[in-house]
Write an enzyme that holds these catalytic residues in place. Structure first.
Site, short mmCIF file in Angstrom:
data_model
loop_
_atom_site.label_atom_id
_atom_site.label_comp_id
_atom_site.label_asym_id
_atom_site.label_seq_id
_atom_site.Cartn_x
_atom_site.Cartn_y
_atom_site.Cartn_z
N ARG A 103 0.84 -1.05 -0.10
CA ARG A 103 0.19 0.23 -0.04
C ARG A 103 0.69 1.46 0.03
NH1 ARG A 103 -2.07 -2.20 5.38
NH2 ARG A 103 -0.53 -1.37 6.87
N GLY A 135 -4.48 -1.71 -1.36
CA GLY A 135 -3.56 -0.63 -1.44
C GLY A 135 -3.96 0.63 -0.98
N ASP A 269 10.38 -6.93 7.74
CA ASP A 269 10.09 -6.12 6.62
C ASP A 269 9.56 -4.55 6.90
OD1 ASP A 269 7.99 -7.59 7.41
OD2 ASP A 269 6.76 -6.09 6.22
N ASN A 270 9.71 -4.46 8.39
CA ASN A 270 9.51 -3.08 9.00
C ASN A 270 10.72 -2.57 9.62
OD1 ASN A 270 6.64 -3.27 8.01
ND2 ASN A 270 6.14 -4.02 10.13
N ASP A 279 6.97 2.53 9.26
CA ASP A 279 5.75 1.47 9.24
C ASP A 279 4.87 1.72 10.60
OD1 ASP A 279 6.24 0.95 6.60
OD2 ASP A 279 7.16 -0.94 6.71
#
Length: 521
Positions: A103, A135, A269-270, A279
């Protein structure tokens, strides 16, 4: 509106050859070109003059049609080609494979004042990495991200920045509690700003696929453009890079613990390779000092990302990054040496941070015992972290233990919970604290000034953000403006904002958005 465009990422790294915007696996590519979805009726809610200035824009530019069109995704800025990043990651400790910007859409890189920034829209529509999602983002989560990133910056915590917050004019369907009751909410778009949005998971993607050519390309690109002071070659260069990432990550976590911030979703991934907070999803502020608290409903059972576990999770995530970089180094020992140092370095930095919070300029080995006993005491009954440490600065060298205790007792949520044993322990602690501050050279006023510079008076409490969201949902942005201005000076007294220096109200204890949140956005 004039931006100084730089397209290093898309000019030096390979793109997804397909421009089909549909969920799919993307191989041997760093990103996919994708256009933002044109919003039906965008409008600007708020923008940061300071962030605009950092990227070379003026207050007049913010009010221009170009600003609205560019940062709502309505038009593509000249000589740019928006893209979504491809990366992988571990989520809640489990390997999730390819993830990517589901997104988020990166507009471009810009240069201003010898600094490079990546401009990214969150909530501007689907990408090939959206999987089953749409998204988009809603006003609720967008306000939380917009305000918190700026609040963290002014607190001195490494973070992404927020340039703008806009309404899309469209409705977005969300199930806020994941309980089968979806409802339409106002769509919104935040423009996030960072040196880059390269993550631990960016390296994990190529390493997991044994795509070592692109793994090396990513490492070389990252060092060249974002760590240019690393001048070595070969294995040494990659080790220096990894060492620096561990140190900046450690620094970020120490700051989180200092101000009581809980990220909520510390998946790999953050995690940014810049050691900055990215994030902002179901984050929260530690109101009552509870090391087991997590704001994330998804994490309610195992509490993997609870406040007290954040240092250990940072280290776990660094192990995953080390595993991803291993093919470039081919020797585990130097990586293990760097990782082994993390815990010792963290303990040292944490102790120093807590000594500073307590007003100790002279450092003593026995301080660790005093700090440990304090953190245990803070958890015996509900005690507001921010108010406790802020009011502690008002304790003087001449105070009795009783006077000192009375100075901080407003931090307790329910004084009736303080039984005789707990009160005795508190008075004993304050006797020791009084002895300790009398060993300091600083005067009471000097110590208070030093403590107030790192113990904030104002943080973005969960209920404050929720009140702001409820007003904004009705089209009233006055509270958003008020909080934004207050949070720019979190260490100042700001008597006009004194009403926000207070404990979480009872109505917010279990209210959705005030206690725990889902990843719904």
């Amino acid at each position: 509106m004039k931006l100084h465009i730089q397209n290093n990422f898309i000019s030096e790294l390979p793109a997804d050859p397909s421009e089909i915007n549909a969920p799919r696996q993307v191989e041997q590519a760093f990103y996919s070109y994708v256009l933002p979805k044109i919003p039906s009726n965008p409008s600007l809610i708020h923008a940061s003059n300071e962030v605009a200035n950092a990227i070379g824009l003026s207050p007049e530019d913010i009010l221009s049609p170009d600003f609205l069109n560019t940062f709502s995704g309505s038009t593509v800025y000249p000589e740019t080609k928006p893209f979504a990043l491809c990366y992988a990651g571990h989520q809640f400790g489990n390997w999730a494979g390819q993830l990517g910007d589901g997104r988020a859409i990166n507009l471009t890189e810009v240069v201003h004042g010898n600094e490079t920034y990546t401009l990214q829209l969150k909530g501007a529509g689907p990408t090939p990495y959206s999987r089953t999602a749409d998204g988009f983002a809603v006003l609720r989560s967008s306000i939380r991200e917009y305000l918190c990133a700026e609040a963290m910056h002014y607190l001195g915590v490494p973070t992404t920045r927020s340039l703008s917050l806009m309404l899309s004019g469209d409705q977005v369907l969300r199930d806020v509690l994941y309980n089968g009751n979806p409802a339409f909410e106002k769509g919104a778009i935040v423009c996030r700003v960072a040196p880059s949005f390269i993550r631990f998971g960016s390296f994990e993607l190529f390493s997991s696929r044994k795509d070592y050519i692109n793994l090396k390309l990513l490492a070389d690109f990252t060092i060249k453009h974002h760590f240019p002071h690393i001048q070595g070659e070969g294995v040494g260069k990659y080790l220096d890079f990894f060492h620096e990432v561990t140190q900046t990550t450690l620094n970020m976590i120490v700051h989180w613990q200092r101000v009581g911030f809980v990220h909520g979703v510390m998946n790999t991934d953050n995690m940014s390779i810049h050691g900055i907070t990215i994030d902002y999803g179901p984050y929260g502020w530690l109101e009552d000092y509870n090391s087991n608290w997590t704001p994330n409903t998804t994490d309610r059972q195992h509490k993997r990302y609870r406040f007290g576990n954040q240092p250990e999770i940072a280290l776990w995530n660094l192990y995953q990054l080390a595993n991803a970089l291993y093919p470039l180094i081919q020797d585990a020992k130097p990586l293990e040496t760097i990782l082994d140092a993390f815990s010792l370095d963290y303990e040292k930095e944490y102790l120093n941070m807590m000594q500073n919070k307590l007003g100790f300029q002279i450092k003593k080995e026995t301080d660790a015992i005093l700090i440990e006993s304090l953190t245990q005491l803070l958890q015996l009954v509900e005690t507001d972290m921010t108010i406790f440490f802020r009011n502690l600065g008002n304790v003087t060298k001449d105070d009795t233990a009783t006077t000192a205790f009375n100075t901080i007792k407003d931090a307790f949520y329910n004084e009736k919970d303080l039984n005789e044993t707990i009160l005795k322990d508190w008075h004993e602690w304050f006797e020791n604290y009084k002895t300790r501050i009398n060993e300091e050279i600083l005067s009471d006023s000097e110590r208070k000034e030093q403590m107030n510079s790192i113990n904030p008076k104002y943080v973005l409490r969960n209920y404050m953000a929720q009140l702001c969201i409820e007003d904004a949902d009705k089209g009233n942005y006055s509270l958003l403006n008020e909080l934004f201005e207050m949070l720019k000076k979190p260490y100042d007294e700001q008597s006009n904002f004194q009403k926000w220096f207070t404990k979480r109200p009872d109505w917010a204890r279990d209210k959705v958005g005030c206690s725990m949140l889902s990843c719904s956005s």
